[in-house]
Design a protein around this motif. Structure first.
Motif, PDB file in Angstrom:
ATOM      1  N   ALA A   1       4.305  10.571   4.147  1.00  0.00           N
ATOM      2  CA  ALA A   1       3.258  10.488   4.908  1.00  0.00           C
ATOM      3  C   ALA A   1       2.082   9.765   4.186  1.00  0.00           C
ATOM      4  CB  ALA A   1       3.160  11.990   5.259  1.00  0.00           C
ATOM      5  N   PRO A   2       1.394   8.522   5.075  1.00  0.00           N
ATOM      6  CA  PRO A   2       0.243   8.239   5.054  1.00  0.00           C
ATOM      7  C   PRO A   2      -0.468   8.660   6.071  1.00  0.00           C
ATOM      8  CG  PRO A   2       1.962   6.458   6.032  1.00  0.00           C
ATOM      9  CD  PRO A   2       2.893   7.691   6.083  1.00  0.00           C
ATOM     10  N   SER A   3      -2.028   8.386   6.522  1.00  0.00           N
ATOM     11  CA  SER A   3      -2.357   8.798   7.689  1.00  0.00           C
ATOM     12  C   SER A   3      -2.093   8.183   8.894  1.00  0.00           C
ATOM     13  CB  SER A   3      -4.270   8.458   6.919  1.00  0.00           C
ATOM     14  OG  SER A   3      -4.433   7.348   6.932  1.00  0.00           O
TER      15      SER A   3
ATOM     16  N   LEU B   1      -9.175   8.671  -8.381  1.00  0.00           N
ATOM     17  CA  LEU B   1      -9.041   6.774  -7.674  1.00  0.00           C
ATOM     18  C   LEU B   1      -9.327   7.257  -6.763  1.00  0.00           C
ATOM     19  CD1 LEU B   1      -5.448   5.821  -9.064  1.00  0.00           C
ATOM     20  CD2 LEU B   1      -7.464   6.128 -10.013  1.00  0.00           C
TER      21      LEU B   1
ATOM     22  N   ILE C   1      -0.686  10.965  -9.106  1.00  0.00           N
ATOM     23  CA  ILE C   1       0.620  10.250  -9.545  1.00  0.00           C
ATOM     24  C   ILE C   1       1.274  10.339 -10.610  1.00  0.00           C
ATOM     25  CG2 ILE C   1      -0.174   7.355  -9.314  1.00  0.00           C
ATOM     26  CD1 ILE C   1      -0.849   7.916  -7.468  1.00  0.00           C
TER      27      ILE C   1
ATOM     28  N   VAL D   1      -7.240  11.369  -4.698  1.00  0.00           N
ATOM     29  CA  VAL D   1      -5.709  10.716  -5.650  1.00  0.00           C
ATOM     30  C   VAL D   1      -6.109  10.780  -6.800  1.00  0.00           C
ATOM     31  CG1 VAL D   1      -4.367   8.487  -5.813  1.00  0.00           C
ATOM     32  CG2 VAL D   1      -5.159   9.620  -3.816  1.00  0.00           C
TER      33      VAL D   1
ATOM     34  N   SER E   1      -5.952   1.252  -7.129  1.00  0.00           N
ATOM     35  CA  SER E   1      -5.193   2.385  -6.155  1.00  0.00           C
ATOM     36  C   SER E   1      -4.972   1.748  -5.184  1.00  0.00           C
ATOM     37  CB  SER E   1      -5.949   3.088  -6.067  1.00  0.00           C
ATOM     38  OG  SER E   1      -5.331   4.071  -4.860  1.00  0.00           O
ATOM     39  N   PRO E   2      -4.204   1.233  -5.198  1.00  0.00           N
ATOM     40  CA  PRO E   2      -3.557   0.085  -4.561  1.00  0.00           C
ATOM     41  C   PRO E   2      -4.961  -0.077  -2.582  1.00  0.00           C
ATOM     42  CG  PRO E   2      -1.795   0.225  -4.865  1.00  0.00           C
ATOM     43  CD  PRO E   2      -2.726   1.662  -5.007  1.00  0.00           C
ATOM     44  N   GLY E   3      -5.080   1.279  -2.085  1.00  0.00           N
ATOM     45  CA  GLY E   3      -6.004   1.532  -0.879  1.00  0.00           C
ATOM     46  C   GLY E   3      -7.487   1.292  -0.993  1.00  0.00           C
ATOM     47  N   MET E   4      -7.446   0.399  -2.020  1.00  0.00           N
ATOM     48  CA  MET E   4      -9.163   0.779  -2.403  1.00  0.00           C
ATOM     49  C   MET E   4      -9.608  -1.099  -2.297  1.00  0.00           C
ATOM     50  SD  MET E   4      -9.609   1.990  -6.472  1.00  0.00           S
ATOM     51  CE  MET E   4     -10.001   3.267  -7.230  1.00  0.00           C
TER      52      MET E   4
ATOM     53  N   GLY F   1       3.106   8.538  -5.932  1.00  0.00           N
ATOM     54  CA  GLY F   1       2.055  10.083  -5.530  1.00  0.00           C
ATOM     55  C   GLY F   1       2.753  11.283  -4.475  1.00  0.00           C
TER      56      GLY F   1
ATOM     57  N   LEU G   1       5.126  -0.437  -6.610  1.00  0.00           N
ATOM     58  CA  LEU G   1       4.847   0.632  -8.270  1.00  0.00           C
ATOM     59  C   LEU G   1       6.011   1.167  -8.341  1.00  0.00           C
ATOM     60  CD1 LEU G   1       1.162   1.592  -7.067  1.00  0.00           C
ATOM     61  CD2 LEU G   1       1.940  -0.129  -8.062  1.00  0.00           C
TER      62      LEU G   1
ATOM     63  N   ASN H   1       0.786  -1.247  -0.283  1.00  0.00           N
ATOM     64  CA  ASN H   1      -0.358  -0.032   0.036  1.00  0.00           C
ATOM     65  C   ASN H   1       0.584   1.140  -0.205  1.00  0.00           C
ATOM     66  OD1 ASN H   1      -2.120   1.736   0.222  1.00  0.00           O
ATOM     67  ND2 ASN H   1      -2.707   1.026   2.054  1.00  0.00           N
ATOM     68  N   PRO H   2       1.100   1.820  -1.149  1.00  0.00           N
ATOM     69  CA  PRO H   2       2.028   2.853  -1.127  1.00  0.00           C
ATOM     70  C   PRO H   2       1.883   4.130  -0.562  1.00  0.00           C
ATOM     71  CG  PRO H   2       0.871   2.909  -3.461  1.00  0.00           C
ATOM     72  CD  PRO H   2       0.164   1.975  -1.981  1.00  0.00           C
TER      73      PRO H   2
ATOM     74  N   THR I   1       5.539   4.062  -9.848  1.00  0.00           N
ATOM     75  CA  THR I   1       5.011   5.228  -9.802  1.00  0.00           C
ATOM     76  C   THR I   1       4.799   5.943  -8.442  1.00  0.00           C
ATOM     77  OG1 THR I   1       2.414   4.620  -9.699  1.00  0.00           O
ATOM     78  CG2 THR I   1       2.923   5.386 -12.041  1.00  0.00           C
TER      79      THR I   1
END
Ligand code: AMP
Ligand code: MG
Length: 336
Positions: free
Chosen positions: A138-140, A191, A97, A180, A225-228, A116, A112, A59-60, A114
């Protein structure tokens, strides 16, 4: 490790920048939600983010910058449209992205090719990135799967003992994560919806919304989008999203409520009988601001089942709908 809460003074931001430059992870405020930031170029530091969150390695992370020039270090190719969109919506809650440069390790991009990229508008986030002189991955700042934190206290709830420091920059203004987008033909594809809405992007270029924004990913399908593909934003309670008129909502809830049932409504005039309730706002902007905090409160209050009113999906409402739909595990009850 004791997690220290720092204010937004220059001295505190300098302290946080020193921590980041030495390979540590710091909780930071942004206008969307709080993030867990580390040097985007440093594999070991970025691994610490994944560890602190318990985040799946594929998960990027989004890379945060404090001026457009930094994009050239991070992306190997910058589409012409990116300049136009940046001029209009950066700094702000939009992530673009692009193909990644070799300087961005695969750990940061979740494997990936690519990456973001986002330029946040929160003054403390911008100043911190400037002081580091580095792009920050930085993710959440939540534990993986939980609702994103919109205050320093909620970051502390999830991250105490896992990271050395959190900068307290007040409540996040927007309340949901960034929009995104990826580039496609002469336009963009959304995305993940967020504060920069489909309607706003449409003023600049063609916009499509990925099917994954409002639909469950089919078994075996590859997420753009891997988070999906991950369960997300989920409270411990069983959340049911009810679509339909207020009248239909009230009669459905009255018939189905049991011990431990709560209502999540827009405003207090919508309460159902004597059932306990929380409000998450009458306008899409308020709903975006309140949703994650409401989901966390419902857990604290011991809710077992939550009957939530379904938000309207225009403007930032599409982001609210996307998050609450995922929080419900796509459990939508259509009374229309
Ligand atoms: P978070 O950092 O928690 O806001 O999550 C970032 C989300 O942005 C990820 O879960 C992805 O869905 C999306 N994202 C980040 N980088 C990429 C990328 N290179 N390609 C597609 N989606 C991305
Ligand atoms: Mg997240």
């Amino acid at each position: 490790m004791v997690t220290e809460i720092l204010d937004c003074s220059e001295a505190s931001l300098l302290k946080a920048a020193e921590l980041i430059k030495s390979g540590e992870v710091v909780g930071i405020p942004t206008e969307t939600v709080y993030g867990l930031a580390a040097n985007a170029f440093d594999e070991t530091a970025v691994r610490k983010i994944f560890e602190a969150k318990g985040r799946p390695a594929d998960n990027p992370l989004i890379v945060h910058i404090s001026d457009f020039g930094m994009v050239r270090e991070i992306a190997s190719e910058i589409p012409n449209l990116a300049y136009k969109l940046a001029e209009r919506f950066w700094p702000g809650p939009m992530t673009m992205i692009m193909p990644k440069s070799e300087k961005i390790p695969l750990v940061t991009s979740g494997g990936l090719d690519t990456v973001g990229i986002r330029f946040p508008s929160h003054p403390a986030a911008r100043r911190l990135i400037e002081l580091c002189g580095l792009p920050l991955a930085a993710p959440s700042a939540n534990l993986s799967g939980s609702p994103s934190p919109t205050t320093a206290r909620r970051v502390f709830d999830d991250m105490n003992g896992r990271i050395p420091a959190i900068i307290d920059g007040g409540e996040s203004l927007v309340g949901v994560e960034s929009t995104v987008i990826c580039f496609e033909g002469s336009g963009v594809r959304i995305l993940r919806p967020g504060g920069i809405t489909r309607e706003m992007l449409s003023e600049v270029c063609d916009v499509s919304v990925d099917r994954g924004v409002t639909n469950r990913l089919e078994d075996g399908a590859v997420a753009r989008s891997p988070g999906m593909k991950y369960r997300h934003y989920a409270p411990k309670a069983d959340l049911k999203l009810i679509r339909g008129s207020l009248k239909a909502y009230k009669s459905y809830v009255s018939e189905n409520a049991a011990d431990g049932s709560w209502c999540l409504v827009f405003d207090k005039s919508e309460a159902v009988g004597c059932l306990p309730y929380l409000c998450y706002g009458a306008s899409p902007e308020e709903q975006a601001h309140e949703l994650f905090e409401a989901l966390r409160k419902l857990d604290e209050l011991g809710a077992k089942t939550v009957f939530a009113r379904c938000p309207d999906d225009s403007g930032i409402g599409l982001a609210v709908y996307n998050r609450i739909l995922r929080a419900s595990g796509f459990c939508i009850i259509d009374l229309e």
